[in-house]
Motif scaffolding. Structure first.
Motif, PDB file in Angstrom:
ATOM      1  N   MET B  20      17.430  13.746  51.118  1.00  0.00           N
ATOM      2  CA  MET B  20      16.484  12.623  51.391  1.00  0.00           C
ATOM      3  C   MET B  20      15.281  14.383  52.022  1.00  0.00           C
ATOM      4  SD  MET B  20      17.279   9.190  52.643  1.00  0.00           S
ATOM      5  CE  MET B  20      18.040   8.935  53.768  1.00  0.00           C
ATOM      6  N   LEU B  21      15.774  14.915  52.556  1.00  0.00           N
ATOM      7  CA  LEU B  21      15.520  15.573  53.754  1.00  0.00           C
ATOM      8  C   LEU B  21      15.172  17.173  52.400  1.00  0.00           C
ATOM      9  CD1 LEU B  21      17.635  16.162  56.453  1.00  0.00           C
ATOM     10  CD2 LEU B  21      15.537  15.185  56.721  1.00  0.00           C
ATOM     11  N   ARG B  22      15.582  16.983  51.334  1.00  0.00           N
ATOM     12  CA  ARG B  22      15.245  18.074  50.295  1.00  0.00           C
ATOM     13  C   ARG B  22      13.742  17.492  50.276  1.00  0.00           C
ATOM     14  NH1 ARG B  22      19.432  21.431  47.899  1.00  0.00           N
ATOM     15  NH2 ARG B  22      18.406  21.664  45.854  1.00  0.00           N
ATOM     16  N   ALA B 134      14.626   6.197  48.490  1.00  0.00           N
ATOM     17  CA  ALA B 134      13.692   6.349  49.375  1.00  0.00           C
ATOM     18  C   ALA B 134      13.067   7.428  49.948  1.00  0.00           C
ATOM     19  CB  ALA B 134      15.064   5.836  50.259  1.00  0.00           C
ATOM     20  N   ALA B 135      13.204   8.186  49.761  1.00  0.00           N
ATOM     21  CA  ALA B 135      12.024   9.616  49.775  1.00  0.00           C
ATOM     22  C   ALA B 135      11.139   9.559  49.131  1.00  0.00           C
ATOM     23  CB  ALA B 135      13.070  10.834  49.781  1.00  0.00           C
ATOM     24  N   GLU B 136      10.885   8.864  48.127  1.00  0.00           N
ATOM     25  CA  GLU B 136       9.918   9.269  47.390  1.00  0.00           C
ATOM     26  C   GLU B 136       9.116   8.221  47.963  1.00  0.00           C
ATOM     27  OE1 GLU B 136      11.741   9.209  43.430  1.00  0.00           O
ATOM     28  OE2 GLU B 136      11.882  10.475  43.542  1.00  0.00           O
ATOM     29  N   VAL B 137       8.776   7.268  48.131  1.00  0.00           N
ATOM     30  CA  VAL B 137       8.533   5.989  48.913  1.00  0.00           C
ATOM     31  C   VAL B 137       8.008   6.700  50.471  1.00  0.00           C
ATOM     32  CG1 VAL B 137       8.389   3.672  50.052  1.00  0.00           C
ATOM     33  CG2 VAL B 137       9.774   4.411  47.861  1.00  0.00           C
ATOM     34  N   HIS B 138       9.089   7.151  51.007  1.00  0.00           N
ATOM     35  CA  HIS B 138       8.698   8.002  52.670  1.00  0.00           C
ATOM     36  C   HIS B 138       7.960   8.673  51.925  1.00  0.00           C
ATOM     37  CE1 HIS B 138       8.480   9.780  56.109  1.00  0.00           C
ATOM     38  NE2 HIS B 138       8.984   9.047  56.594  1.00  0.00           N
ATOM     39  N   ALA B 139       7.293   9.527  51.707  1.00  0.00           N
ATOM     40  CA  ALA B 139       6.889  10.541  50.639  1.00  0.00           C
ATOM     41  C   ALA B 139       5.618  10.511  50.436  1.00  0.00           C
ATOM     42  CB  ALA B 139       7.564  11.758  49.424  1.00  0.00           C
ATOM     43  N   ALA B 140       5.056   9.659  49.222  1.00  0.00           N
ATOM     44  CA  ALA B 140       3.984   8.641  49.011  1.00  0.00           C
ATOM     45  C   ALA B 140       3.206   8.179  50.058  1.00  0.00           C
ATOM     46  CB  ALA B 140       4.233   7.836  47.453  1.00  0.00           C
ATOM     47  N   GLY B 141       4.191   7.383  51.082  1.00  0.00           N
ATOM     48  CA  GLY B 141       3.812   6.271  52.014  1.00  0.00           C
ATOM     49  C   GLY B 141       3.815   4.689  51.412  1.00  0.00           C
ATOM     50  N   VAL B 142       4.616   3.523  52.418  1.00  0.00           N
ATOM     51  CA  VAL B 142       4.054   2.381  51.615  1.00  0.00           C
ATOM     52  C   VAL B 142       2.966   2.218  51.194  1.00  0.00           C
ATOM     53  CG1 VAL B 142       4.969   0.209  53.022  1.00  0.00           C
ATOM     54  CG2 VAL B 142       6.360   2.311  53.504  1.00  0.00           C
ATOM     55  N   ASP B 143       2.134   2.037  51.591  1.00  0.00           N
ATOM     56  CA  ASP B 143       0.496   1.050  51.484  1.00  0.00           C
ATOM     57  C   ASP B 143       0.466   2.198  50.349  1.00  0.00           C
ATOM     58  OD1 ASP B 143      -0.225   3.383  52.640  1.00  0.00           O
ATOM     59  OD2 ASP B 143      -1.030   2.708  53.637  1.00  0.00           O
ATOM     60  N   SER B 144       1.134   3.260  49.322  1.00  0.00           N
ATOM     61  CA  SER B 144       0.713   3.539  48.392  1.00  0.00           C
ATOM     62  C   SER B 144       2.089   3.979  47.488  1.00  0.00           C
ATOM     63  CB  SER B 144       0.085   5.152  48.339  1.00  0.00           C
ATOM     64  OG  SER B 144      -0.823   5.245  49.196  1.00  0.00           O
ATOM     65  N   ILE B 145       3.163   2.979  47.765  1.00  0.00           N
ATOM     66  CA  ILE B 145       4.262   2.878  47.126  1.00  0.00           C
ATOM     67  C   ILE B 145       4.682   2.422  45.341  1.00  0.00           C
ATOM     68  CG2 ILE B 145       4.183  -0.016  47.038  1.00  0.00           C
ATOM     69  CD1 ILE B 145       7.636   0.757  47.972  1.00  0.00           C
ATOM     70  N   GLU B 146       2.965   1.942  45.011  1.00  0.00           N
ATOM     71  CA  GLU B 146       3.100   1.578  43.498  1.00  0.00           C
ATOM     72  C   GLU B 146       2.786   2.846  43.049  1.00  0.00           C
ATOM     73  OE1 GLU B 146       1.152   1.198  45.614  1.00  0.00           O
ATOM     74  OE2 GLU B 146      -0.708   1.997  45.525  1.00  0.00           O
ATOM     75  N   THR B 147       2.793   3.906  43.437  1.00  0.00           N
ATOM     76  CA  THR B 147       2.410   5.263  42.730  1.00  0.00           C
ATOM     77  C   THR B 147       3.885   5.993  42.925  1.00  0.00           C
ATOM     78  OG1 THR B 147       2.621   6.557  44.954  1.00  0.00           O
ATOM     79  CG2 THR B 147       0.466   5.950  44.242  1.00  0.00           C
ATOM     80  N   VAL B 148       5.260   6.007  42.832  1.00  0.00           N
ATOM     81  CA  VAL B 148       6.173   6.199  42.662  1.00  0.00           C
ATOM     82  C   VAL B 148       6.420   6.432  41.837  1.00  0.00           C
ATOM     83  CG1 VAL B 148       8.504   6.680  43.874  1.00  0.00           C
ATOM     84  CG2 VAL B 148       7.131   5.776  45.161  1.00  0.00           C
ATOM     85  N   ASP B 149       6.466   7.717  40.574  1.00  0.00           N
ATOM     86  CA  ASP B 149       7.251   7.349  39.143  1.00  0.00           C
ATOM     87  C   ASP B 149       8.010   6.548  39.119  1.00  0.00           C
ATOM     88  OD1 ASP B 149       4.776   8.266  38.843  1.00  0.00           O
ATOM     89  OD2 ASP B 149       6.408  10.325  38.458  1.00  0.00           O
ATOM     90  N   THR B 150       9.434   6.497  40.107  1.00  0.00           N
ATOM     91  CA  THR B 150      11.034   5.665  39.443  1.00  0.00           C
ATOM     92  C   THR B 150      10.301   4.373  39.767  1.00  0.00           C
ATOM     93  OG1 THR B 150      11.574   6.421  41.892  1.00  0.00           O
ATOM     94  CG2 THR B 150      12.307   7.817  39.809  1.00  0.00           C
ATOM     95  N   LEU B 151       9.406   3.144  40.224  1.00  0.00           N
ATOM     96  CA  LEU B 151       9.321   2.218  40.403  1.00  0.00           C
ATOM     97  C   LEU B 151       8.887   1.607  39.767  1.00  0.00           C
ATOM     98  CD1 LEU B 151       8.695   2.191  44.342  1.00  0.00           C
ATOM     99  CD2 LEU B 151      10.885   2.187  43.131  1.00  0.00           C
ATOM    100  N   THR B 152       9.373   0.363  38.842  1.00  0.00           N
ATOM    101  CA  THR B 152       8.425  -0.868  38.011  1.00  0.00           C
ATOM    102  C   THR B 152       8.458  -1.741  38.430  1.00  0.00           C
ATOM    103  OG1 THR B 152      10.950  -0.635  36.842  1.00  0.00           O
ATOM    104  CG2 THR B 152       9.553   0.605  35.898  1.00  0.00           C
ATOM    105  N   SER B 153       7.566  -2.352  38.783  1.00  0.00           N
ATOM    106  CA  SER B 153       7.476  -3.871  39.179  1.00  0.00           C
ATOM    107  C   SER B 153       8.525  -4.916  38.792  1.00  0.00           C
ATOM    108  CB  SER B 153       5.287  -4.694  38.269  1.00  0.00           C
ATOM    109  OG  SER B 153       4.985  -4.036  39.800  1.00  0.00           O
ATOM    110  N   LEU B 154       8.547  -5.469  39.878  1.00  0.00           N
ATOM    111  CA  LEU B 154       9.111  -7.434  39.271  1.00  0.00           C
ATOM    112  C   LEU B 154       9.086  -7.696  40.246  1.00  0.00           C
ATOM    113  CD1 LEU B 154      12.176  -6.988  38.784  1.00  0.00           C
ATOM    114  CD2 LEU B 154      12.384  -6.161  40.404  1.00  0.00           C
TER     115      LEU B 154
END
Lengths: 262, 262, 262
Positions: B20-22, B134-154
């Protein structure tokens, strides 16, 4: 960032943290403080398998049965990382791993002796020698490590070495060794996982045990061989302790003959 | 901020921290890494009772007996919080609790599958799947979570659910269950503390035990029933272990009949 | 910076962290959460020996067998440090140590009662009383501690005191007491190390034991007396447990007669 690794249990690591936070505002990250007591080999394994996941940092690692003797205190720079600990070999495997991980850029590898006259105690150099050195390296910056007053140049070849044993193959017979037993009771060997890649089972100690990809491939309580997260063959039990079920502890020899499933 | 919860013991959580710290400079806060092994229900309890005390954050929670099988890896956003873990139900009770805690603002609740092709290991998705997410969600910001590449809606309704059992009352008889035993040996039930509010004692397993506000109300070594810090009835011993004294463990049934003191 | 010390084990400290991080962005540093249960004397020792290594900070310390009774919750400012915990004496030895460490500047020492009406629970004041107070002191700044709403002035002399016992000398006979046993099994006494400075051995419980500078001066498994990192005589075993080998536990009396080596 400064990471901390030791066999100190609790609460001794806190004094090291205080000492460092008086000298630098680094983020501190604990790797572990419950490593097997006074066992530099186990610490060398965990450092090698954990530190490469971190971004560039100063890594303080103290498992030091020779504390208070004339063993050296050392710092080794490897590229953007610096490792700080006793000169008993525990830093050497991770130094090699970090160096190999970026062979294309030939990272700088330089060793230093930490010279502290008359430390406050003879028994807690983690607090009195290593923590101050780690903080000073962090404050100076790893790429200016040579400016730290308490460090004097040293040849890496003069430092104590420690190599983890490697497994061998003789025909179909694989001979390895348990490097460590983890908290789950998984007996982690030094046998590369790919040596079992094409097999469905293996004979170990006279018994046929399935070779599987994941714990849940066998019933709870059943034994299995799998390639663990470090890339080595582990002797495990689904939802149980492999060390007990296989009768293995750190340092034990393991002879495995890959075979077909029943 | 990213919180970490697991049953990994030591030193495996450190590799997750490095990963995560990377990717982000988030403050990391450990909730626990010694939760009961491979017990999503216990983890669900502790997450539900602990995370609501935190400010908005990303919460990584891995108690995952199905690692390496085809169980999903998921992220659930609840308002300003995001929860990351395996799809085995352990996140559901805290999702409900967070949602209920601010009913007036109807927090956004959205689920995503984490899709990682060919993770480095089949046995340590904490390091190879959940920590990167978790690191990618944090880096994007929770309110922009939908921009994280590895996430698909469910659909949340397609996720595995897990509900902690609730206690029942039948006349004067209360029937509940021990949800968890804590580090002190306190056996924490699912019986709401207010059900004993007007009583000075209760009969449990044939014995009359005082209902008190605090441990020190009885002598050291004596049994007591009290409303613990989570709002539930606990079976405790002052300066001792309630689980041993009452013969209770997680999952045990508890039948209590409130009564007057002797 | 806020340090945390308790006997709470896991995961209760996490709720305290959440509560504090909702109110302040302080760096949180764990000292220990596995101190001997409900033993303010042991906690007083570890606080005294650890906190002085830290830079100025707020120190939350909760070992509180009287939780929920009418014992006070207090904060004591000592110069740039503030200590927050129950009024059972556990903060007093470190207050004295911090005060003595800078006698030339006569640090401000002021006590306050923490007044919280109707805390959420009667059993977890770490979360409901002490953590909020520590966060508020941190947010206000230790040198503006008097502006914190929940604090009311108190005379330090009205607070419960706790003094750790001191060793005595009568001719050649030294009488002391084991203050704590650490994680390594070292039995740490209250006998000043310098009392054994000129001796090569000492008779303890009828046996002659070497007085040495460091563990490695005797063979693995052998008993030794040494001056530990706190400056006190410890009854230790090289690579073993001194408490077992000497038959000592916290509170045990120790009589030592310094002598020449064989």
């Amino acid at each position: 960032m400064i990471t901390l690794t030791s066999d100190f249990g609790s609460p001794y690591p806190a004094a090291m943290k205080g000492v460092m936070l008086r000298r630098t505002d680094a983020q501190l990250v604990d790797i572990a403080h419950d490593l097997p007591r006074q066992d530099p080999r186990a610490a060398a394994f965990w450092l090698r398998e954990t530190i490469p996941y971190f971004p560039p940092a100063v890594h303080l690692a103290v498992v030091d049965p020779g504390v208070g003797t004339d063993r050296r205190a050392i710092t080794i720079r490897v590229g953007d990382h610096a490792l700080v600990g006793p000169d008993n070999g525990l830093l050497r495997p991770v130094v090699r791993r970090l160096r190999e991980s970026v062979p294309e850029i030939e990272p700088t590898v330089v060793a230093y002796e930490i010279v502290v006259d008359d430390p406050e105690s003879a028994t807690f150099h983690g607090r009195d020698v290593f923590a101050p050195a780690a903080a000073e390296v962090h404050a100076a910056g790893v790429d200016s490590i040579e400016t730290v007053d308490t460090l004097t140049s040293l040849s890496l070849t003069d430092c104590v070495d420690l190599t983890l044993p490697t497994a061998t193959r003789d025909g179909e017979t694989i001979r390895g060794e348990v490097l460590v037993v983890d908290d789950f009771g998984n007996a982690i060997t030094n046998i590369p996982g790919e040596w079992l890649d094409d097999f469905e089972a293996a004979v170990i100690d006279g018994d046929r045990v399935p070779v599987v990809d994941t714990f849940a491939s066998v019933d709870p309580g059943e034994r299995l061989l799998t390639t663990g997260s470090h890339g080595y063959v582990e002797c495990d039990v689904n939802q149980g302790r492999g060390d007990d079920a296989f009768g293995l502890s750190a340092g034990a020899s393991v002879t495995i003959t890959p075979t077909e499933a029943d």
